[in-house]
Write a protein that holds these residues in place. Structure first.
Motif, short mmCIF file in Angstrom:
data_model
loop_
_atom_site.label_atom_id
_atom_site.label_comp_id
_atom_site.label_asym_id
_atom_site.label_seq_id
_atom_site.Cartn_x
_atom_site.Cartn_y
_atom_site.Cartn_z
N ALA A 104 -2.95 6.06 -5.49
CA ALA A 104 -2.48 6.23 -4.10
C ALA A 104 -1.28 5.81 -3.67
O ALA A 104 -0.87 5.68 -2.39
N TRP B 230 -8.96 -3.31 -5.56
CA TRP B 230 -7.94 -2.72 -4.96
C TRP B 230 -6.79 -2.05 -5.65
O TRP B 230 -6.41 -1.11 -5.29
N ALA C 241 -6.45 3.31 -3.39
CA ALA C 241 -6.67 3.97 -2.07
C ALA C 241 -5.68 3.63 -1.20
O ALA C 241 -4.77 2.69 -1.47
N PRO C 242 -5.39 4.38 -0.10
CA PRO C 242 -4.32 4.15 0.73
C PRO C 242 -4.28 2.66 1.47
O PRO C 242 -5.54 2.40 1.56
N ASP D 146 -4.26 2.09 4.37
CA ASP D 146 -5.20 1.74 5.77
C ASP D 146 -6.66 2.25 5.32
O ASP D 146 -7.41 2.34 6.48
N SER D 147 -7.04 2.41 4.13
CA SER D 147 -8.27 2.59 4.03
C SER D 147 -9.35 1.38 4.06
O SER D 147 -8.80 0.26 3.97
N VAL D 148 -10.55 1.58 4.20
CA VAL D 148 -11.58 0.62 4.28
C VAL D 148 -11.24 -0.38 2.85
O VAL D 148 -11.78 -1.35 2.63
N GLN D 149 -11.35 0.48 1.62
CA GLN D 149 -11.48 -0.11 0.56
C GLN D 149 -10.39 -1.09 0.36
O GLN D 149 -10.91 -2.42 -0.51
N LEU D 150 -9.27 -1.12 0.85
CA LEU D 150 -8.02 -2.01 0.83
C LEU D 150 -8.21 -2.83 1.85
O LEU D 150 -6.97 -3.87 2.08
N SER D 151 -8.85 -2.76 2.73
CA SER D 151 -8.88 -3.71 4.08
C SER D 151 -8.95 -5.19 3.62
O SER D 151 -8.24 -5.89 4.52
#
Length: 161
Positions: A67, A101, A15-16, A18-23
């Protein structure tokens, strides 16, 4: 002439940044980098003004359906010191989350190679090492932790950057 070990590892993002998935990855990045910076044998790492390498472009040819690709590159005094940090408890704890991630990749995503002391590799150099490893397998030009090579002899120094 003394030699140091350069390493690059890349990851295809699920995911990007800035996404929640990579936070949780983004939140851990400063601590991971600070840990490496303090580790015995650490010399240098690729980073932008922000203090990490997530905004540095490279390996665009490896993006696939992901991404994007992020690059981590550093130089260490020895393969053993690098391995001690990579496989140490702090970094391993963070790596346990990598499947949430990053994409699984069948090809090599990490390459090691010897550089002259003081040399800071460029992304293009790292790209060529990863491509060489993927095409030819481990060799003195690009290798892995599992199959490493000794530093070059002074007679072969001309091939090093």
């Amino acid at each position: 002439m003394e030699f140091e070990i350069a390493q690059v590892n890349i990851a295809r993002l699920l995911a990007p940044l800035d996404s929640v998935q990579l936070s949780s990855f983004v939140e851990a990045l400063d601590a991971v980098n600070a840990s490496a910076d303090r580790a015995p044998g650490f010399i240098w790492r690729l980073q932008s003004e922000e203090g990490n390498a997530t905004g540095i472009h490279g390996f665009e040819w490896d993006v696939g359906e992901s991404a994007g690709v992020i690059v981590n590159m550093s130089v260490w005094e020895s393969t053993e010191q690098l391995a001690d940090w990579v496989y140490g408890p702090f970094h391993r704890a963070v790596l346990k989350q990598r499947r949430s991630w990053f994409e699984r990749v069948a090809e090599a995503t990490t390459a090691l190679w010897w550089v002259r002391a003081g040399h800071q590799p460029e992304v293009s150099e790292a790209e060529s090492r990863v491509l060489h490893l993927r095409s030819h397998g481990p060799s003195s030009h690009a290798f892995t932790f599992k199959q490493s090579f000794a530093p070059p002899s002074p007679l072969s120094e001309g091939s090093l950057k």
